[in-house]
Design an enzyme around this catalytic site. Structure first.
Site, PDB file in Angstrom:
ATOM      1  N   CYS A  53       0.845  -1.193   0.000  1.00 28.34           N
ATOM      2  CA  CYS A  53       0.000   0.000   0.000  1.00 28.34           C
ATOM      3  C   CYS A  53       0.887   1.252   0.000  1.00 28.34           C
ATOM      4  O   CYS A  53       1.645   1.460  -0.930  1.00 28.34           O
ATOM      5  CB  CYS A  53      -1.000  -0.043   1.155  1.00 28.34           C
ATOM      6  N   HIS A 158      -3.721  -5.069  -0.623  1.00 31.54           N
ATOM      7  CA  HIS A 158      -3.292  -5.629   0.661  1.00 31.54           C
ATOM      8  C   HIS A 158      -3.275  -7.152   0.575  1.00 31.54           C
ATOM      9  O   HIS A 158      -4.330  -7.777   0.621  1.00 31.54           O
ATOM     10  CB  HIS A 158      -4.241  -5.176   1.771  1.00 31.54           C
ATOM     11  N   GLU A 160      -2.429  -9.226   2.800  1.00 26.43           N
ATOM     12  CA  GLU A 160      -2.909  -9.781   4.064  1.00 26.43           C
ATOM     13  C   GLU A 160      -4.432  -9.813   4.151  1.00 26.43           C
ATOM     14  O   GLU A 160      -4.996 -10.488   5.010  1.00 26.43           O
ATOM     15  CB  GLU A 160      -2.306  -9.010   5.251  1.00 26.43           C
TER      16      GLU A 160
END
Length: 180
Positions: A53, A158, A160
């Protein structure tokens, strides 16, 4: 970590980022010796680096959020606001989008065009060299989703939060041995 010594001893570096470009760059600069440590392990030693990001955006020459802020300058380009002309598209760009892969890369092994990734951002990386764009999405036009060169990669999305795609990308990053 906020410790440059830990960065110097790391096998791989992940730089996350949340918030505004200028704030993140200021925060990074405020950690005495951190930028020097990052440059040593990433640029000189060639250890694998992943920016996520705003961590990816900081790789640019400059960010244009709230004025111009100099970035790390590791991948040539600027970070500018997403410009939408379609009233059905909102900024920030938030949610799932299909990736379009622009080239093969070891960290993208097992990931295909059309796989979904999760985004939350209002600014995007405009690479100066198209060959540094590894993947993009279509959101009010072509938006850079992933960049890279040598031992450096970055994702606007992202990993994750990107479920199966994100797990695969992170697994690939952990076994990636770039030749620099």
């Amino acid at each position: 970590t906020s410790s440059p010594d830990e960065v110097l001893n790391a096998d791989r570096i992940i730089l996350p980022g949340v918030g505004a470009f200028a704030d993140c760059m200021t925060g990074l600069k405020s950690l005495d010796g951190m930028i020097d440590a990052l440059e040593e392990v990433v640029l000189k030693q060639g250890k694998p680096f992943l920016g996520i990001c705003v961590g990816m955006q900081l790789l640019a020459d400059a960010g244009l959020e709230h004025g111009r802020t100099e970035g790390l300058g590791w991948i040539s380009g600027t970070v500018d606001m997403i410009d939408v002309h379609d009233p059905t598209l909102k900024v920030p760009h938030m949610g799932w989008n299909n990736l379009d892969l622009d080239c093969n890369h070891p960290v993208l092994e097992g990931i295909e065009s059309g796989d979904h990734a999760y985004f939350v951002h209002s600014y995007h990386f405009k690479t100066a060299e198209p060959g540094n764009t590894l993947a993009h999405v279509d959101y009010a036009g072509k938006i850079t989703a992933m960049i890279g060169r040598d031992n450096i990669i970055g994702t606007q999305f992202h990993p994750e939060k990107s479920q199966e795609l994100g797990l695969k990308l992170l697994q690939n990053f952990l076994k990636w041995s770039p030749k620099v």
